[in-house]
Design an enzyme around this catalytic site. Structure first.
Site, PDB file in Angstrom:
ATOM      1  N   SER A 113      34.708  68.533   8.892  1.00 63.37           N
ATOM      2  CA  SER A 113      35.411  69.655   9.495  1.00 63.37           C
ATOM      3  C   SER A 113      34.492  70.618  10.232  1.00 63.37           C
ATOM      4  CB  SER A 113      36.213  70.375   8.424  1.00 63.37           C
ATOM      5  OG  SER A 113      37.089  71.279   9.009  1.00 63.37           O
ATOM      6  N   HIS A 114      34.423  71.863   9.739  1.00 55.70           N
ATOM      7  CA  HIS A 114      33.670  72.905  10.439  1.00 55.70           C
ATOM      8  C   HIS A 114      32.196  72.894  10.043  1.00 55.70           C
ATOM      9  CE1 HIS A 114      35.098  74.079   6.569  1.00 55.70           C
ATOM     10  NE2 HIS A 114      34.119  74.972   6.489  1.00 55.70           N
ATOM     11  N   ASP A 277      37.764  73.699  15.573  1.00 58.21           N
ATOM     12  CA  ASP A 277      36.598  73.280  14.784  1.00 58.21           C
ATOM     13  C   ASP A 277      36.257  71.806  14.988  1.00 58.21           C
ATOM     14  OD1 ASP A 277      38.751  72.200  13.410  1.00 58.21           O
ATOM     15  OD2 ASP A 277      37.776  72.392  11.465  1.00 58.21           O
ATOM     16  N   ASP A 279      36.910  68.954  13.545  1.00 58.49           N
ATOM     17  CA  ASP A 279      37.947  67.920  13.536  1.00 58.49           C
ATOM     18  C   ASP A 279      39.273  68.390  14.130  1.00 58.49           C
ATOM     19  OD1 ASP A 279      38.252  69.659  11.352  1.00 58.49           O
ATOM     20  OD2 ASP A 279      39.396  68.176  10.225  1.00 58.49           O
ATOM     21  N   ASP A 281      41.414  70.883  13.420  1.00 59.23           N
ATOM     22  CA  ASP A 281      42.554  71.417  12.678  1.00 59.23           C
ATOM     23  C   ASP A 281      42.541  72.945  12.562  1.00 59.23           C
ATOM     24  OD1 ASP A 281      40.485  71.460  10.874  1.00 59.23           O
ATOM     25  OD2 ASP A 281      41.536  70.368   9.273  1.00 59.23           O
ATOM     26  N   ARG A 282      41.395  73.567  12.853  1.00 56.71           N
ATOM     27  CA  ARG A 282      41.340  75.033  12.774  1.00 56.71           C
ATOM     28  C   ARG A 282      41.488  75.666  14.140  1.00 56.71           C
ATOM     29  NH1 ARG A 282      37.099  77.054   8.245  1.00 56.71           N
ATOM     30  NH2 ARG A 282      37.719  75.582   6.637  1.00 56.71           N
ATOM     31  N   LYS A 376      46.903  71.140   9.226  1.00 64.02           N
ATOM     32  CA  LYS A 376      46.833  72.276  10.124  1.00 64.02           C
ATOM     33  C   LYS A 376      46.431  71.750  11.495  1.00 64.02           C
ATOM     34  CE  LYS A 376      42.284  73.563   8.229  1.00 64.02           C
ATOM     35  NZ  LYS A 376      42.173  73.072   6.854  1.00 64.02           N
TER      36      LYS A 376
HETATM   37  C1  VG1 Z   1      37.872  75.855   3.017  1.00 57.24           C
HETATM   38  C2  VG1 Z   1      38.936  76.896   3.303  1.00 57.24           C
HETATM   39  C3  VG1 Z   1      40.309  76.309   3.026  1.00 57.24           C
HETATM   40  C4  VG1 Z   1      40.487  75.034   3.836  1.00 57.24           C
HETATM   41  C5  VG1 Z   1      39.358  74.058   3.567  1.00 57.24           C
HETATM   42  C6  VG1 Z   1      39.410  72.848   4.444  1.00 57.24           C
HETATM   43  O1  VG1 Z   1      37.915  75.495   1.662  1.00 57.24           O
HETATM   44  O2  VG1 Z   1      38.732  78.044   2.540  1.00 57.24           O
HETATM   45  O3  VG1 Z   1      41.278  77.268   3.361  1.00 57.24           O
HETATM   46  O4  VG1 Z   1      41.707  74.418   3.513  1.00 57.24           O
HETATM   47  O5  VG1 Z   1      38.107  74.712   3.801  1.00 57.24           O
HETATM   48  O6  VG1 Z   1      39.447  73.183   5.806  1.00 57.24           O
HETATM   49  P1  VG1 Z   1      36.912  76.122   0.574  1.00 57.24           P
HETATM   50  O7  VG1 Z   1      37.238  75.400  -0.697  1.00 57.24           O
HETATM   51  O8  VG1 Z   1      35.530  75.870   1.087  1.00 57.24           O
HETATM   52  O9  VG1 Z   1      37.209  77.578   0.523  1.00 57.24           O
HETATM   53  V1  VG1 Z   1      38.875  72.107   6.998  1.00 57.24           V
HETATM   54  O10 VG1 Z   1      39.125  72.686   8.500  1.00 57.24           O
HETATM   55  O11 VG1 Z   1      37.274  72.219   6.537  1.00 57.24           O
HETATM   56  O12 VG1 Z   1      39.525  70.640   6.583  1.00 57.24           O
HETATM   57 CO    CO Z   2      38.723  71.284  10.012  1.00 57.85          CO
END
Ligand code: VG1
Ligand code: CO
Length: 543
Positions: A113-114, A277, A279, A281-282, A376
């Protein structure tokens, strides 16, 4: 073709977090590591014989190698079909859509992801179920149990499959289908939004910048915004996916997407700006001179979604993660629809979406989406805003100010303390948990605690219960602090402190966010002994 059974050692890792397994890339590159996890997934879902899987990732370092490994294993395990995005690319929402559209039995999504990408950065992998969403806890628990016991995996030997040419090839009994990663997704967006109105908005000279952050949304944004909606070339910035995101941190927030924020705050700012981000989704939403917090964005979308063709009949309900601000709750109340508070992580929205209880979902961490997929969706949020701006003929700032003067403003910020010593972070949370009940009535600086508790979620659809989903401290006057440990970090522990305070429409709606929350931040730090325990007095990231 011979099917090889090879031995592997069970994982000694901790449980995968909110979004599947995320580790340093070099961990995934260890011989047998990907194989062990993938076979565990296959075993946990009752095998993949005769099944169809969607496979793709965000293009980061090791994406292509991991896909080749998965394809060999899918073939050895008897999968009927593997649908793969061309070049190994699929944004997370596009993969979700493809799973649903093709009636697949699930998908393997490769992304951290990010988190940054590269040989010395992060990699990740997760399984999505046939509804297109991230595996619910029952499934991730089953996968985890397999990883603890697994001793062998099945694979075939094959030269690399060509992932660049559209069409079908055969690997053992498995058909491998390479598809355009953008086409189906773009068609879905065209159904949901008023492309004519958005095209007219651009044709009238309105300007936008979309920062793809060198990640997967580049091709999607270029096709949709520039080719289909007529935004001029140059609207999409950093639009070519790179294996290490040009050494950047593909996280669309004011810290990591600072150049874009600076751009909208400077002279000559575009009317609208957004970023997504790694992938896809953000999302981050910006207007000339204004940053829209994800919590506010969800609320504005909830209040205006009926202006878009996809939601013309109105919304059924809204769900937000517990740490997300209550801004959308006020809109739901005004609309007379249900509002749900779920634990962090998109997987908890799945049952509500499948049951038709909610149309919109959102998280404070820049995640917004709807029932069109089960993830998302960054570009969806961007198109939603574009459609709203075009329909109302207002600027982003006017839209936001108007929203606050109707519903009031939930001042909101998240403070992250990263790479903490794991034992120290765990102790902090454990001790605070023990103390929760004693906090009620106590004064900390300017703030008095009313009550504090530990959040457990009872899924209203399937009845499942998820405990230990964050600590909540409520203060006199409606202020709130939430504390939880991240489940997606790959280095040490990350403590997230979420702060929120409501100001009614007739109150002061123009305070600087951090100033508005300073007393709450101070009280919270005092309550958990933050500085003494961690040696930190300022957060690493404030969003
Ligand atoms: C984080 C965010 C959460 C989100 C998750 C995956 O998790 O706080 O809201 O769903 O990342 O997002 P955590 O456990 O690090 O707080 V993504 O865009 O990384 O799939
Ligand atoms: Co993401």
């Amino acid at each position: 073709m011979t099917i090889l059974t090879q031995t592997c050692t069970p994982f000694d890792d901790q449980k995968p977090g909110t979004s599947g397994l995320r580790k340093k890339t070099r961990v995934f590159m260890q011989p047998g590591y990907v194989e062990c996890f993938v076979q565990s997934i296959f075993n946990a879902i009752g095998g993949v014989a005769g099944k169809t899987l969607v496979i793709g990732g965000d293009g980061r370092f090791f994406n292509l190698e991991a896909i080749q490994t998965i394809l060999c294993m899918a073939a050895a395990n008897g999968a009927a079909r593997a649908i793969v995005g061309q070049g190994g690319l699929l944004s997370t929402p596009a993969a979700s859509h493809l799973i649903r559209k093709r009636g697949a039995d699930g998908g393997l999504l490769l992304s951290a992801s990010h988190n940054p990408g590269g040989v010395n950065a992060d990699f990740g992998m997760k399984f999505n179920t046939p509804n297109g969403g991230p595996a619910p806890e029952a499934v991730t628990d089953a996968i985890f149990a397999e990883t603890q016991a697994i001793t062998s995996f099945k694979t075939v030997k094959s030269s690399d499959i060509d992932l660049n040419t559209l069409g079908e090839t055969q690997l053992h009994a498995t058909t491998i289908e390479i598809v355009d990663p953008v086409a189906d997704y773009a068609a879905l967006m065209q159904e949901l939004f008023d492309f004519d109105a958005i095209r007219a908005w651009f044709a009238n000279g309105k300007t936008m910048r979309f920062d793809a952050m060198h990640a997967v949304t580049g091709p999607y944004a270029t096709t949709i915004l520039q080719d289909m909606l007529g935004a001029p070339d140059g609207t999409v910035l950093n639009g070519v996916p790179s294996v290490d995101f040009a050494k950047g941190h593909p996280d669309p927030n004011p810290i990591w997407a600072k150049p874009l924020v600076d751009m909208v705050m400077a002279d000559g700012a575009p009317d609208f700006a957004a970023a997504s981000d790694g992938d896809g989704d953000r999302n981050m939403i910006l207007g000339r001179g204004v940053y829209v917090t994800p919590s506010d964005s969800l609320a504005v979308i909830a209040a205006n979604a009926h202006l878009t063709p996809g939601c013309a009949a109105g919304i059924k309900g809204v769900a937000r993660s517990m740490p997300t601000s209550a801004a959308c709750d006020r809109v739901a109340e005004a609309l007379g629809v249900e509002c749900f508070e779920t634990p962090t992580g998109w997987k908890f929205f799945g049952t509500l979406l499948d049951a038709g209880r909610v149309t919109l979902c959102g998280e404070e961490s820049a995640g917004t989406g709807s029932d069109h997929v089960r993830e998302k969706d960054g570009l969806w949020a961007v198109l939603m805003w574009l459609n709203i701006l075009a329909a109302r003929d207002l600027s982003v700032k006017e839209t936001l100010d108007g929203h606050w003067s109707t519903y009031g403003r939930n001042y909101y910020s998240r403070h992250d303390y990263e790479a903490l010593d794991v034992a120290i972070a765990n102790d902090l949370m454990a001790d605070l948990t023990m103390d929760l009940e004693t906090l009620a009535g106590q004064q900390f600086g300017a703030c008095k605690v009313t009550y504090a508790d530990r959040f457990s979620y009872h899924d209203p659809v399937d009845g499942s219960v998820s405990h230990n989903q964050g600590l909540r401290i409520n203060f006199d006057g409606g202020g709130r602090a939430v504390l939880r440990l991240s489940g997606t970090g790959t280095e040490g522990a990350t403590l997230r402190v979420y702060l929120e305070r409501y100001e009614p429409p007739e109150g002061d709606l123009g305070i600087d966010t951090q100033a508005a929350l300073a007393d709450l931040a101070e009280a919270t730090a005092q309550i958990c002994g933050l500085a003494q325990r961690t040696g930190r007095s300022v957060p690493d990231v404030m969003t």
